[in-house]
Write a protein that holds these residues in place. Structure first.
Motif, PDB file in Angstrom:
ATOM      1  N   TYR A  77       0.851  -1.184   0.000  1.00 49.98           N
ATOM      2  CA  TYR A  77       0.000   0.000   0.000  1.00 49.98           C
ATOM      3  C   TYR A  77       0.888   1.236   0.000  1.00 49.98           C
ATOM      4  O   TYR A  77       1.598   1.506   0.971  1.00 49.98           O
ATOM      5  CB  TYR A  77      -0.948  -0.021   1.203  1.00 49.98           C
ATOM      6  N   LYS A 184      -3.728   9.683  -1.520  1.00 52.36           N
ATOM      7  CA  LYS A 184      -4.067   8.577  -2.403  1.00 52.36           C
ATOM      8  C   LYS A 184      -3.396   7.316  -1.873  1.00 52.36           C
ATOM      9  O   LYS A 184      -2.206   7.315  -1.563  1.00 52.36           O
ATOM     10  CB  LYS A 184      -3.592   8.847  -3.834  1.00 52.36           C
ATOM     11  N   ALA A 186      -2.638   3.486  -3.015  1.00 50.91           N
ATOM     12  CA  ALA A 186      -2.636   2.578  -4.160  1.00 50.91           C
ATOM     13  C   ALA A 186      -2.236   1.177  -3.707  1.00 50.91           C
ATOM     14  O   ALA A 186      -1.232   1.007  -3.022  1.00 50.91           O
ATOM     15  CB  ALA A 186      -1.677   3.078  -5.238  1.00 50.91           C
ATOM     16  N   LYS A 204      -8.420  -0.487  -7.232  1.00 45.77           N
ATOM     17  CA  LYS A 204      -7.097  -0.561  -6.593  1.00 45.77           C
ATOM     18  C   LYS A 204      -6.666   0.730  -5.899  1.00 45.77           C
ATOM     19  O   LYS A 204      -5.590   0.767  -5.304  1.00 45.77           O
ATOM     20  CB  LYS A 204      -6.035  -0.925  -7.636  1.00 45.77           C
ATOM     21  N   ASP A 205      -7.453   1.797  -5.989  1.00 43.44           N
ATOM     22  CA  ASP A 205      -7.068   3.074  -5.390  1.00 43.44           C
ATOM     23  C   ASP A 205      -8.123   3.535  -4.389  1.00 43.44           C
ATOM     24  O   ASP A 205      -9.330   3.374  -4.610  1.00 43.44           O
ATOM     25  CB  ASP A 205      -6.899   4.159  -6.463  1.00 43.44           C
ATOM     26  N   ARG A 206      -7.643   4.100  -3.291  1.00 43.35           N
ATOM     27  CA  ARG A 206      -8.517   4.731  -2.313  1.00 43.35           C
ATOM     28  C   ARG A 206      -7.960   6.113  -1.972  1.00 43.35           C
ATOM     29  O   ARG A 206      -6.761   6.384  -2.153  1.00 43.35           O
ATOM     30  CB  ARG A 206      -8.617   3.885  -1.027  1.00 43.35           C
ATOM     31  N   TYR A 207      -8.841   6.976  -1.464  1.00 47.12           N
ATOM     32  CA  TYR A 207      -8.441   8.329  -1.085  1.00 47.12           C
ATOM     33  C   TYR A 207      -8.892   8.572   0.347  1.00 47.12           C
ATOM     34  O   TYR A 207     -10.028   8.237   0.715  1.00 47.12           O
ATOM     35  CB  TYR A 207      -9.053   9.366  -2.032  1.00 47.12           C
TER      36      TYR A 207
END
Length: 433
Positions: A77, A184, A186, A204-207
């Protein structure tokens, strides 16, 4: 006595305080998905501590609801400052072209507040006990090996959901001014999904938005799956992390195989463990290491497939009537070939191999030391596979009364040979005399 009680209570308070300080805030703490933190009362924030947990879910599918072993795989991550909506970057702590708008009911004045979103500060950030972050990024890992076990269910829901924390610790991050800081997050995998027998969740991405007050204290966290502005009506992107609800959960499929034996018209054979040659193959070219669990009932024995090896085990299991050998957690896509060797002296069988009660192979005359026709258990990659049960039925073939019973024939031959040798020796002794 009172002094001792006082010391004990003081120690207990210290322990509780320490325990509180190291606990990370949990998203959805206030009942709202992807959110940690809330007002105590209007315009009065509640400190949330310096760590937050987002979730990673892995869904494990197995028709028997078995507990299975994970493949060897590592998730990484990587946390970076968020960018503008067009993908361009600004310096950490600087405003992006995004905003957050709250609700009028959150304030005594009855007016909503809008604030710009700032690019997150990663220097000093620690992810899952990894190294402290730099000005450009911070990273941590979530590692699984063959000793890791996952609960399973037939549909991957309920008991089949395996959840893990990804902890972001902001204790050493220097927030120079109040505001909302966006990061971000990833997710990457140590191998291709096709190599570890897993299915990609897709997202596959979070904020992560971190809310900081005028004293540089964190009073809230919001996790999202999109880099957008936030309004009271735009809440669909909020999520607890890489979870199934936001298409972030990965999937792992396994199946179980049971070997069974039945002997007909042969009481002696009913007590005899027959050798089954079991060979696992890897047609999907998985490159991770795996392990399966071998369980033998009383009277049968397995061959002990080596843990943490590629899925190409082979060996001989000995299976007796009424006593099974089971292989649990075979990765979907790994096939198995099984055949029997007739190791009974002087006995011929009719052998019928049945997979899930359906006839798969027949050997009209399985003579001593010969092998039955192999049965292939052909599993489907990245899909739910039914539990598999292979049974080999041996029916004793009796010889007609005009012949010699095969089971005792070898012993008769030995007896005859002994008598011949005895006669020869006696004639030789008489000649010498």
């Amino acid at each position: 006595m009172m002094k001792r009680i006082g010391i004990f209570l003081l120690a207990l308070m210290v322990v509780l305080a320490l325990g509180t300080s190291v606990c990370a805030a949990a998203l959805q703490e206030n009942g709202e998905t992807g959110v940690a933190g809330d007002w105590n009362e209007k315009d009065t924030e509640r400190a949330m501590g310096t760590s937050v947990n987002i979730k990673k879910e892995i869904l494990s599918f197995n028709a028997n609801n078995s507990t299975v072993h994970a493949p060897v795989v590592t998730y990484t991550y990587t946390v970076t400052p968020a960018t503008k909506s067009d993908g361009s970057s600004v310096a950490p702590g600087e405003d992006l072209d995004l905003t957050v708008l709250d609700e009028t009911g959150d304030h005594a004045a009855g007016s909503a507040v809008t604030v710009p979103v700032k690019a997150g500060i990663t220097e000093g950030l620690v992810v899952n006990q990894g190294a402290a972050g730099t000005a450009s990024s911070a990273a941590g890992t979530l590692e699984f090996n063959n000793a890791t076990t996952w609960n399973s269910s037939a549909d991957g829901n309920g008991n089949g959901v395996n959840s893990y924390n990804i902890t972001l610790n902001f204790h050493d991050v220097n927030f120079s001014k109040p505001g909302v800081y966006r990061y971000k997050i990833a997710e990457t995998l140590s191998a291709e999904y096709d190599e570890v027998a897993m299915e990609d969740g897709g997202s596959k991405d979070r904020y992560l938005d971190v809310y900081v007050d005028g004293n540089s204290s964190i009073y809230g966290y919001v996790c999202m799956d999109a880099n957008t502005s936030i309004t009271p009506t735009n809440t669909s992107s909020k999520t607890n992390g890489f979870v199934s609800a936001s298409d972030g959960a990965d999937k792992y499929y396994t199946y179980d195989l049971t070997l069974d034996k039945d002997v007909v018209n042969d009481a002696f054979g009913e007590t005899h463990p027959f050798p089954f040659t079991v060979t696992f193959s890897n047609p999907e070219a998985y490159t991770s290491t795996f392990t399966v669990v071998e369980t033998a009932s009383s009277g049968s024995t397995g061959f002990g497939p080596t843990a943490a090896s590629a899925p190409t085990w082979t060996g001989t299991a000995y299976v007796k009537e009424g006593s099974t050998v089971t292989y649990t957690g075979i990765p979907a896509g790994v096939d198995v070939s099984v055949y029997e060797t007739n190791d009974m002296v002087g006995v011929t069988y009719h052998a019928l191999s049945k997979l899930n009660d359906a006839e798969k192979a027949e050997d009209a005359s399985l003579a001593p030391s010969s092998t039955s026709t192999p049965v292939i258990i052909d599993s489907t990659k990245i899909a739910q596979n039914d539990k598999q049960a292979l049974q080999i039925v041996n029916s004793l073939l009796l010889i007609s009364p005009t012949g010699v019973v095969l089971r005792i024939a070898p012993y008769v031959m030995i007896l005859v040979a002994g008598i011949v040798l005895l006669l020869i020796s006696r004639r030789r002794k008489a000649a010498e005399d």
